[in-house]
Motif scaffolding. Structure first.
Motif, PDB file in Angstrom:
ATOM      1  N   VAL A 131      11.924  -2.730 -41.409  1.00 37.56           N
ATOM      2  CA  VAL A 131      11.444  -3.833 -40.568  1.00 37.56           C
ATOM      3  C   VAL A 131      11.085  -3.293 -39.188  1.00 37.56           C
ATOM      4  N   ILE A 132       9.886  -3.642 -38.715  1.00 41.15           N
ATOM      5  CA  ILE A 132       9.487  -3.254 -37.369  1.00 41.15           C
ATOM      6  C   ILE A 132       9.286  -4.508 -36.523  1.00 41.15           C
ATOM      7  N   LEU A 133       9.697  -4.419 -35.266  1.00 45.52           N
ATOM      8  CA  LEU A 133       9.500  -5.506 -34.305  1.00 45.52           C
ATOM      9  C   LEU A 133       8.310  -5.159 -33.421  1.00 45.52           C
ATOM     10  N   ILE A 134       7.329  -6.064 -33.382  1.00 45.74           N
ATOM     11  CA  ILE A 134       6.179  -5.909 -32.496  1.00 45.74           C
ATOM     12  C   ILE A 134       6.278  -6.993 -31.421  1.00 45.74           C
ATOM     13  N   PRO A 135       6.613  -6.628 -30.180  1.00 47.91           N
ATOM     14  CA  PRO A 135       6.684  -7.633 -29.114  1.00 47.91           C
ATOM     15  C   PRO A 135       5.336  -8.313 -28.897  1.00 47.91           C
ATOM     16  N   LYS A 136       5.394  -9.556 -28.466  1.00 48.62           N
ATOM     17  CA  LYS A 136       4.181 -10.360 -28.277  1.00 48.62           C
ATOM     18  C   LYS A 136       3.161  -9.654 -27.395  1.00 48.62           C
ATOM     19  N   LYS A 137       3.623  -9.023 -26.331  1.00 47.86           N
ATOM     20  CA  LYS A 137       2.705  -8.391 -25.380  1.00 47.86           C
ATOM     21  C   LYS A 137       2.017  -7.158 -25.960  1.00 47.86           C
ATOM     22  N   GLU A 138       2.532  -6.643 -27.086  1.00 55.88           N
ATOM     23  CA  GLU A 138       1.957  -5.436 -27.674  1.00 55.88           C
ATOM     24  C   GLU A 138       1.104  -5.722 -28.910  1.00 55.88           C
ATOM     25  N   ILE A 139       0.914  -7.000 -29.230  1.00 58.65           N
ATOM     26  CA  ILE A 139       0.074  -7.359 -30.375  1.00 58.65           C
ATOM     27  C   ILE A 139      -1.388  -7.234 -29.956  1.00 58.65           C
ATOM     28  N   GLN A 140      -2.089  -6.295 -30.551  1.00 53.46           N
ATOM     29  CA  GLN A 140      -3.485  -6.039 -30.205  1.00 53.46           C
ATOM     30  C   GLN A 140      -4.418  -6.703 -31.209  1.00 53.46           C
ATOM     31  N   LYS A 141      -5.525  -7.233 -30.715  1.00 52.43           N
ATOM     32  CA  LYS A 141      -6.515  -7.843 -31.601  1.00 52.43           C
ATOM     33  C   LYS A 141      -7.363  -6.792 -32.300  1.00 52.43           C
ATOM     34  N   GLU A 142      -7.471  -5.616 -31.701  1.00 56.36           N
ATOM     35  CA  GLU A 142      -8.221  -4.523 -32.310  1.00 56.36           C
ATOM     36  C   GLU A 142      -7.514  -3.211 -32.013  1.00 56.36           C
ATOM     37  N   ILE A 143      -7.517  -2.325 -33.011  1.00 57.70           N
ATOM     38  CA  ILE A 143      -6.888  -1.014 -32.854  1.00 57.70           C
ATOM     39  C   ILE A 143      -7.936   0.052 -33.154  1.00 57.70           C
ATOM     40  N   PRO A 144      -8.208   0.968 -32.231  1.00 58.95           N
ATOM     41  CA  PRO A 144      -9.168   2.041 -32.503  1.00 58.95           C
ATOM     42  C   PRO A 144      -8.761   2.818 -33.753  1.00 58.95           C
ATOM     43  N   VAL A 145      -9.699   3.057 -34.653  1.00 60.40           N
ATOM     44  CA  VAL A 145      -9.344   3.649 -35.946  1.00 60.40           C
ATOM     45  C   VAL A 145      -8.790   5.063 -35.811  1.00 60.40           C
ATOM     46  N   LEU A 146      -9.206   5.787 -34.785  1.00 60.26           N
ATOM     47  CA  LEU A 146      -8.703   7.149 -34.616  1.00 60.26           C
ATOM     48  C   LEU A 146      -7.331   7.179 -33.951  1.00 60.26           C
ATOM     49  N   ARG A 147      -6.751   5.986 -33.737  1.00 68.04           N
ATOM     50  CA  ARG A 147      -5.393   5.902 -33.191  1.00 68.04           C
ATOM     51  C   ARG A 147      -4.458   5.128 -34.128  1.00 68.04           C
ATOM     52  N   LEU A 148      -4.854   4.996 -35.381  1.00 72.17           N
ATOM     53  CA  LEU A 148      -4.006   4.266 -36.326  1.00 72.17           C
ATOM     54  C   LEU A 148      -2.643   4.929 -36.496  1.00 72.17           C
ATOM     55  N   ASP A 149      -2.609   6.254 -36.365  1.00 74.44           N
ATOM     56  CA  ASP A 149      -1.337   6.964 -36.525  1.00 74.44           C
ATOM     57  C   ASP A 149      -0.499   6.947 -35.251  1.00 74.44           C
TER      58      ASP A 149
END
Length: 247
Positions: A131-149
């Motif tokens: 289980v991972i917790l993603i805080p509200k302020k860190e929820i991104q609408k878009e993630i650059p594909v070269l930074r998926l890792d």
């Protein structure tokens, strides 16, 4: 009668990926997969399938629900569970019945507390805990594909294949991976935390009839879908050794 399709994908390491797709709702599909000794595919499995098949294979151009589950908490934070801790997979019949009526799959306080106790902010610890917790302020609408890792959500989902999958998306013309999540305000107005399934969209672009504008669904992660109706089927994966040729 439930339609069943099997796609065989040879790999470079002596394995063969057998992808089983059952054209049915999640609850029926989960039972079928269990009877066949299979489990619903994870996001990592889907990335593996697409990397193995390549960008031009028709299976790469199909979207699928994956086994991970998103939990919307009252404070706007989200939890993401792996397959083993998914509340939806543990009670798929109830989830389908509720979603058929467009009602949320609310979670008991005990289940929420257990998941919160297991949740980790650190990605590597979360992969181990499930289980991972993603805080509200860190929820991104878009993630650059070269930074998926590098991003916690996509690293948790795609695991060790996150970097390779990002490069595959880049080669396919995708610069960023959209995340379609429910608005944080919505989760503060409902009676309890609830779960939604995750859907990873098709690899290519759709166009509305009569429009030249592509929909922003290309390979996106959808955390806002109802699992009923399910037009995409339930996917299972089996890794098979490739038979050696006789000399």
């Amino acid at each position: 009668m439930i339609k069943h399709q099997t796609i065989e994908l040879p790999t470079d390491n002596g394995e063969r990926l057998d992808v089983h797709i059952y054209n049915c709702q999640l609850d029926k599909g989960v039972n079928i997969l269990k009877a066949e000794g299979l489990e619903e595919i994870t996001a990592r499995d889907l990335a593996d399938i697409r990397l193995t098949a390549g960008p031009d294979h028709y299976i790469t151009k199909r979207g699928a629900f994956v086994a991970e589950t998103i939990i919307y908490l009252h404070n706007g934070n989200i939890l993401l569970t792996d397959r083993n801790r998914s509340p939806i997979l543990k009670d798929a019949t109830k989830a389908v019945e509720l979603h058929r009526k467009h009602e949320e799959f609310y979670l008991d306080e005990k289940i929420v507390n257990e998941l919160c106790e297991c949740a980790e902010v650190d990605t590597e610890k979360a992969i181990k805990s499930g289980v991972i917790l993603i805080p509200k302020k860190e929820i991104q609408k878009e993630i650059p594909v070269l930074r998926l890792d590098k991003k916690p959500l996509t690293r948790f989902l795609f695991r060790d294949l996150a970097g390779q999958y990002g490069h595959l998306l880049k080669e396919g013309g995708v610069d960023s991976l959209p995340l379609h999540a429910l608005d944080a305000m919505y989760s503060t107005t409902v009676k309890a935390p609830f779960a939604r399934a995750l859907y990873v969209h098709l690899f290519w672009e759709w166009f509305y009839l009569g429009s030249n504008d592509p929909m922003d669904f290309k390979s996106s992660i959808c955390a806002d879908k109802w699992i009923e109706p399910n037009y995409w089927g339930v996917w299972g994966l089996k890794r098979m050794p490739t038979a050696k040729r006789k000399l």
